[in-house]
Motif scaffolding. Structure first.
Motif, PDB file in Angstrom:
ATOM      1  N   VAL A 151       0.850  -1.191   0.000  1.00 58.99           N
ATOM      2  CA  VAL A 151       0.000   0.000   0.000  1.00 58.99           C
ATOM      3  C   VAL A 151       0.888   1.245   0.000  1.00 58.99           C
ATOM      4  N   PRO A 152       0.722   2.144  -0.970  1.00 57.66           N
ATOM      5  CA  PRO A 152       1.509   3.383  -0.967  1.00 57.66           C
ATOM      6  C   PRO A 152       1.214   4.216   0.283  1.00 57.66           C
ATOM      7  N   VAL A 153       2.273   4.780   0.873  1.00 59.27           N
ATOM      8  CA  VAL A 153       2.150   5.569   2.090  1.00 59.27           C
ATOM      9  C   VAL A 153       2.917   6.876   1.918  1.00 59.27           C
ATOM     10  N   LEU A 154       2.316   7.963   2.367  1.00 60.74           N
ATOM     11  CA  LEU A 154       3.022   9.238   2.448  1.00 60.74           C
ATOM     12  C   LEU A 154       2.937   9.714   3.887  1.00 60.74           C
ATOM     13  N   ARG A 155       4.096   9.861   4.496  1.00 62.36           N
ATOM     14  CA  ARG A 155       4.177  10.343   5.873  1.00 62.36           C
ATOM     15  C   ARG A 155       4.472  11.836   5.837  1.00 62.36           C
ATOM     16  N   PHE A 156       3.680  12.587   6.608  1.00 63.81           N
ATOM     17  CA  PHE A 156       3.762  14.047   6.496  1.00 63.81           C
ATOM     18  C   PHE A 156       3.493  14.683   7.849  1.00 63.81           C
ATOM     19  N   ASP A 157       4.356  15.613   8.248  1.00 63.60           N
ATOM     20  CA  ASP A 157       4.123  16.405   9.441  1.00 63.60           C
ATOM     21  C   ASP A 157       3.627  17.782   9.025  1.00 63.60           C
ATOM     22  N   PRO A 158       2.391  18.162   9.398  1.00 65.76           N
ATOM     23  CA  PRO A 158       1.886  19.488   9.034  1.00 65.76           C
ATOM     24  C   PRO A 158       2.779  20.637   9.487  1.00 65.76           C
ATOM     25  N   ALA A 159       3.677  20.388  10.450  1.00 64.03           N
ATOM     26  CA  ALA A 159       4.627  21.431  10.861  1.00 64.03           C
ATOM     27  C   ALA A 159       5.561  21.826   9.720  1.00 64.03           C
ATOM     28  N   ASP A 160       5.678  20.981   8.700  1.00 62.46           N
ATOM     29  CA  ASP A 160       6.529  21.294   7.544  1.00 62.46           C
ATOM     30  C   ASP A 160       5.842  22.205   6.532  1.00 62.46           C
ATOM     31  N   VAL A 196      -4.477  10.312  11.660  1.00 62.64           N
ATOM     32  CA  VAL A 196      -4.052  11.467  12.458  1.00 62.64           C
ATOM     33  C   VAL A 196      -3.354  10.921  13.699  1.00 62.64           C
ATOM     34  N   ARG A 197      -2.046  10.911  13.650  1.00 65.15           N
ATOM     35  CA  ARG A 197      -1.278  10.271  14.706  1.00 65.15           C
ATOM     36  C   ARG A 197      -0.700  11.303  15.691  1.00 65.15           C
ATOM     37  N   ARG A 198       0.361  11.986  15.348  1.00 61.09           N
ATOM     38  CA  ARG A 198       0.971  13.005  16.205  1.00 61.09           C
ATOM     39  C   ARG A 198       1.377  14.202  15.337  1.00 61.09           C
ATOM     40  N   PRO A 199       0.405  14.862  14.692  1.00 57.11           N
ATOM     41  CA  PRO A 199       0.758  15.939  13.757  1.00 57.11           C
ATOM     42  C   PRO A 199       1.200  17.204  14.476  1.00 57.11           C
ATOM     43  N   GLY A 200       2.178  17.892  13.876  1.00 56.11           N
ATOM     44  CA  GLY A 200       2.558  19.207  14.359  1.00 56.11           C
ATOM     45  C   GLY A 200       1.615  20.266  13.812  1.00 56.11           C
ATOM     46  N   THR A 201       1.924  21.519  14.123  1.00 54.41           N
ATOM     47  CA  THR A 201       1.082  22.640  13.723  1.00 54.41           C
ATOM     48  C   THR A 201       1.709  23.382  12.558  1.00 54.41           C
ATOM     49  N   GLU A 245      -4.171  30.472   8.609  1.00 53.11           N
ATOM     50  CA  GLU A 245      -4.486  30.299   7.193  1.00 53.11           C
ATOM     51  C   GLU A 245      -4.127  28.905   6.699  1.00 53.11           C
ATOM     52  N   CYS A 246      -2.946  28.436   7.098  1.00 47.76           N
ATOM     53  CA  CYS A 246      -2.485  27.138   6.592  1.00 47.76           C
ATOM     54  C   CYS A 246      -3.227  25.976   7.235  1.00 47.76           C
ATOM     55  N   GLU A 247      -3.600  26.104   8.506  1.00 51.64           N
ATOM     56  CA  GLU A 247      -4.421  25.060   9.131  1.00 51.64           C
ATOM     57  C   GLU A 247      -5.749  24.919   8.403  1.00 51.64           C
TER      58      GLU A 247
END
Length: 316
Positions: A26-35, A73-78, A94-96
């Motif tokens: 299964v394709p996965v993309l891991r992403f922290d919204p803090a980025d 939604v695991r441990r996302p940053g801001t 705005e970005c949130e």
């Protein structure tokens, strides 16, 4: 289609689930919204006929919004973590709204939906919801009134039992100093300080053990803990100070937990119960982002696999 995992860079629990997904192909993309913004880019278009298209490009890869099958939604940053302090408040807002709005608009499956997550963080809401679902709930008072606190304690002292005090916010032990272990309230307690901050007092349950019941979709993983020394709050014990054993739960508890999850609109939760001297479970908390890997390692129950399987289901 891709599973989007929202978490911070150092998250071994997410690592384990990502590995399971990749083993499934299964394709996965891991992403922290803090980025976002700066290290990650978003483009989303909503056409007059309601079609949502666009992409999310991160340091780990790129995905078309319409190709996201599920979001964990695991441990996302801001968002806005990497912008200057003067601009941060505006850019974060705005970005949130842009990021979470885009992900909501995709129609992807959520573990767990952000709105459900926010609601489920509130202890008083949890207790009321658990009681409606048919779970046994300790009598609880949250107050800033010292007189109310004293009356509450006296009622249980007269009945021959006592109270505990705990955090209203329920922050995890890994978040000091914003954390508080559950503690017994002494008979001669001075409640004057209650006026300074909302304080949670709760009927003390005479327990023989604790149950951590992790639920993933329709799969139940009960783990019972036996601390080497008696404790009111096993979460604050060292890792080697207790033993976890896989167990069973009866149909009545399963049904009540299912009713709770349905009202809470959660696909995942880690429930904490105190098991009293008669073997009856008392609801303490349902953590929609609760840890599970520690219990899986000790008991061998396949919680990581269950989460990966749920996330891998293709959206309709």
């Amino acid at each position: 289609m891709t599973v989007l995992v929202l978490t911070c860079e150092e998250d071994v629990t997410a690592d384990a689930v990502v590995l399971q997904l990749r083993r499934r192909g299964v394709p996965v993309l891991r992403f922290d919204p803090a980025d976002f913004p700066g290290r990650a880019d978003l483009a989303v278009r909503v056409t007059p006929d309601g079609q949502v298209t666009g992409h999310l490009a991160t340091p780990g890869g790129r995905v078309a919004l319409e190709e996201i099958r599920s979001v964990w939604v695991r441990r996302p940053g801001t968002p806005g973590a990497h912008v200057s302090a003067e601009q941060r408040a505006w850019i974060t807002l705005e970005c949130e709204r842009a990021l979470w709005g885009a992900l909501r608009a995709t129609g992807a499956r959520w573990m767990n939906d952000p709105d459900a997550l926010e609601r489920s963080r509130h202890k008083l809401w949890q207790l009321a919801t658990a009681a409606r679902a048919g779970l046994r709930v300790p009598d609880t008072l949250v107050t800033t009134d010292p007189d109310e606190a004293a009356r509450f304690q006296k009622g249980y002292a007269d009945a021959g039992s006592g109270l505990v005090v705990k955090s209203v916010s329920g922050r995890h032990p890994q978040n000091p100093p914003l954390t508080l272990p559950t503690a017994a309230v002494p008979p001669d307690a001075d409640f004057t300080g209650v006026a300074a901050c909302a304080t949670c007092l709760q009927q003390r349950v005479p327990k023989r053990t604790d149950l951590r019941l992790t639920v993933v979709g329709d799969r139940y993983f009960p783990a019972y803990v036996t601390p080497r020394t008696p404790t009111l709050d096993w979460r604050f014990l060292p890792a080697d100070a207790s033993t976890w054993v896989a167990g069973e739960v009866d149909g009545a508890l399963r049904a009540a937990v299912r009713r709770y999850l349905q009202e809470a609109q959660l696909a995942y939760a880690a429930f904490d119960f105190a098991i009293d001297e008669r073997g009856d479970p008392w609801f303490l908390e349902a953590n929609a982002g609760g840890q599970f890997l520690f219990a899986e390692i000790e008991t061998g129950m396949p919680m990581t696999e269950a989460i990966a399987a749920w996330l891998a289901i293709r959206r309709e």
